[in-house]
Enzyme design. Sequence first.
Site, short mmCIF file in Angstrom:
data_model
loop_
_atom_site.label_atom_id
_atom_site.label_comp_id
_atom_site.label_asym_id
_atom_site.label_seq_id
_atom_site.Cartn_x
_atom_site.Cartn_y
_atom_site.Cartn_z
N ILE A 33 0.12 11.60 -1.99
CA ILE A 33 0.62 11.55 -1.20
C ILE A 33 0.98 10.66 0.59
CG2 ILE A 33 2.87 12.57 -0.76
CD1 ILE A 33 1.93 14.85 -2.98
N TRP A 36 -0.12 7.28 -0.34
CA TRP A 36 0.66 6.74 -0.45
C TRP A 36 1.93 5.93 0.27
CZ3 TRP A 36 5.90 7.48 -2.16
CH2 TRP A 36 6.52 6.72 -3.62
N HIS A 37 2.53 6.84 0.45
CA HIS A 37 3.84 6.74 2.23
C HIS A 37 3.55 5.59 2.98
CE1 HIS A 37 6.04 10.46 0.53
NE2 HIS A 37 6.99 9.50 0.33
N ASP A 38 2.45 5.97 3.78
CA ASP A 38 1.86 4.66 4.51
C ASP A 38 1.07 4.71 4.98
OD1 ASP A 38 2.63 2.73 6.14
OD2 ASP A 38 4.05 3.24 6.85
#
Length: 131
Positions: A33, A36-38
């Site tokens: 996660i 996935w965000h950055d």
Amino acid sequence: HASLNKWIIKYLYVPLGGSKTQHWNIWVIFTFIGLWHDLMWRWLAWAWMNCVFFSVELGIFAVVKSSVFQAYRDNTRLWPLLVGIGGSLNVHLLILANLAIMHGFQGSLQFLRSILIYEERRYNGSLWVLP
């Protein structure tokens, strides 16, 4: 986030073993996660802080379920208080992890002190007054 949550459960959490391997799963899932965000260290720090806090919670929960703590669980006055204190502490730790994403780490401890200690504080130009 709802669709991401469903995707993570279906394609990561369940195939990794679900609740049987929960201690391991949270590290894989939160790292995913965060990435996935950055691709920023701040997001990985957020992910791993959440993993540490959830690991501590799972560990405490496992110990408290043992027969050693049966007397505390049977105490109808003390047990809800202990659960409330533990839940409140966990929420504050998760807030700290989220503050790291929003503001970086430099102001997180000052903010936590300002919400835990009764006094007026200035934080990022805002006045925090607590009862």
